[in-house]
Design an enzyme around this catalytic site. Structure first.
Site, PDB file in Angstrom:
ATOM      1  N   THR A 137     -21.332   7.877 -23.637  1.00  0.00           N
ATOM      2  CA  THR A 137     -21.034   9.154 -24.281  1.00  0.00           C
ATOM      3  C   THR A 137     -19.539   9.207 -24.607  1.00  0.00           C
ATOM      4  O   THR A 137     -18.715   8.613 -23.921  1.00  0.00           O
ATOM      5  CB  THR A 137     -21.402  10.339 -23.379  1.00  0.00           C
ATOM      6  N   GLY A 138     -19.223   9.909 -25.690  1.00  0.00           N
ATOM      7  CA  GLY A 138     -17.829   9.949 -26.119  1.00  0.00           C
ATOM      8  C   GLY A 138     -17.334   8.578 -26.509  1.00  0.00           C
ATOM      9  O   GLY A 138     -16.233   8.163 -26.133  1.00  0.00           O
ATOM     10  N   GLY A 139     -18.151   7.866 -27.291  1.00  0.00           N
ATOM     11  CA  GLY A 139     -17.850   6.465 -27.577  1.00  0.00           C
ATOM     12  C   GLY A 139     -17.207   6.194 -28.919  1.00  0.00           C
ATOM     13  O   GLY A 139     -17.153   5.040 -29.342  1.00  0.00           O
ATOM     14  N   GLY A 145     -10.811   5.832 -28.490  1.00  0.00           N
ATOM     15  CA  GLY A 145     -10.167   5.672 -27.199  1.00  0.00           C
ATOM     16  C   GLY A 145     -10.894   4.751 -26.238  1.00  0.00           C
ATOM     17  O   GLY A 145     -11.376   3.680 -26.613  1.00  0.00           O
ATOM     18  N   ILE A 146     -10.980   5.176 -24.994  1.00  0.00           N
ATOM     19  CA  ILE A 146     -11.586   4.360 -23.944  1.00  0.00           C
ATOM     20  C   ILE A 146     -13.051   4.099 -24.219  1.00  0.00           C
ATOM     21  O   ILE A 146     -13.557   2.989 -24.010  1.00  0.00           O
ATOM     22  CB  ILE A 146     -11.393   5.048 -22.582  1.00  0.00           C
ATOM     23  N   GLY A 147     -13.781   5.108 -24.705  1.00  0.00           N
ATOM     24  CA  GLY A 147     -15.200   4.928 -24.990  1.00  0.00           C
ATOM     25  C   GLY A 147     -15.451   3.857 -26.033  1.00  0.00           C
ATOM     26  O   GLY A 147     -16.335   3.006 -25.864  1.00  0.00           O
ATOM     27  N   SER A 150     -10.410  10.824 -13.533  1.00  0.00           N
ATOM     28  CA  SER A 150      -9.011  10.872 -13.967  1.00  0.00           C
ATOM     29  C   SER A 150      -8.128  10.916 -12.743  1.00  0.00           C
ATOM     30  O   SER A 150      -8.497  11.509 -11.717  1.00  0.00           O
ATOM     31  CB  SER A 150      -8.754  12.109 -14.830  1.00  0.00           C
ATOM     32  N   TYR A 180      -9.001  21.480 -15.668  1.00  0.00           N
ATOM     33  CA  TYR A 180      -9.328  20.085 -15.992  1.00  0.00           C
ATOM     34  C   TYR A 180      -9.359  19.234 -14.718  1.00  0.00           C
ATOM     35  O   TYR A 180     -10.299  18.469 -14.480  1.00  0.00           O
ATOM     36  CB  TYR A 180      -8.304  19.531 -16.971  1.00  0.00           C
TER      37      TYR A 180
END
Length: 247
Positions: free
Chosen positions: A13-15, A18-20, A138, A151
């Site tokens: 998810t969130g791919g 960035g990192i994804g 994080s 957050y």
């Protein structure tokens, strides 16, 4: 590349950046069937072109359970299983304790906590023994950074999920771990640095390595946690932060 994920089915998810995206590229290069999500279709389309090798994009927001249903329905139809879940989608918003309102709390918790829970829960019917779940935490989850209390609280919750879900899923042979980046040069970080003069120098002074991390460095840890090389690691949190949390 070793092909260690040949024919494995990986959901991220969130791919789309960035990192994804860096992680999706690494899994694909290792032979995996990669499925990614993103909220914006245009960004999703660009990411799929970058990944190549038959990667599939499913537009959706992890805060919307119906969107997650569509992701796993597509994977069910194509392969009937999922071997690795990288629950990476998340948002960050700043607010001091004096300015926190319900809308801020609802947005951040909806994506980072509720979205994380249902990303994993809805994958479980497709997972078998030997499956791996990696949660995106994080360094903020264990630090007291100013104006990031909501957050940071969501990331602390994610750390707790890895512990409890390891216990919940141990009889099914599914491992759950957290990868917790520090200051990583993602598109979001780049935007932040551009509008905050001097921020990069201030951040690098906090990092023992004296530099920001790269998305590919986090991706390497995700692949390690998804592989058999980490077969006796469960419920743990691995920091990719240049030593910030350790030193």
């Amino acid at each position: 590349m070793t092909g260690k994920f040949e024919n494995k089915v990986v959901a991220i998810t969130g791919g789309s950046d960035g990192i994804g995206l860096a992680t999706a590229k690494r899994f694909s290069a290792e032979g995996a069937h990669v499925y990614i999500t993103a909220r914006r279709q245009a960004q999703l389309d660009r990411a799929i072109k970058e990944i190549g090798k038959g990667a599939v994009g499913v537009q959706g927001d992890v805060a919307n359970s119906a969107d997650l249903d569509r992701l796993y329905a597509r994977i069910q139809r194509d392969h009937g299983r999922v071997d690795v879940v990288f629950a990476n989608a998340g948002i960050s918003e700043s607010a001091s304790i004096d300015s926190i309102d319900e809308a801020h709390m609802d947005r951040v918790f909806a994506v980072n906590v509720k979205g994380m829970v249902f990303t994993v829960q809805k994958a479980l019917p497709l997972m078998t023994r030997g499956g791996a779940v990696i949660l995106a935490g994080s360094a903020a989850g264990g630090k007291g950074f100013a104006n990031l209390s909501i957050y940071s609280a969501t990331k602390a919750a994610i750390r707790s999920f890895a512990r409890t879900w390891t216990t919940d899923l141990k009889s099914r042979g599914i491992r759950v771990n957290v990868v917790s980046p520090g200051m990583i040069l993602t598109p979001a970080m780049d935007t932040y640095l551009q509008v905050n003069a001097g921020a990069e120098d201030a951040l690098t002074q906090m990092i023992p390595f004296g530099r920001l991390g790269q998305a590919q460095e986090v991706a390497g840890v995700v692949l390690f946690l998804a592989s058999d090389e980490s077969s006796f690691i469960a419920g743990d949190e691995l920091f990719v932060d240049g030593g910030v949390m350790a030193v």
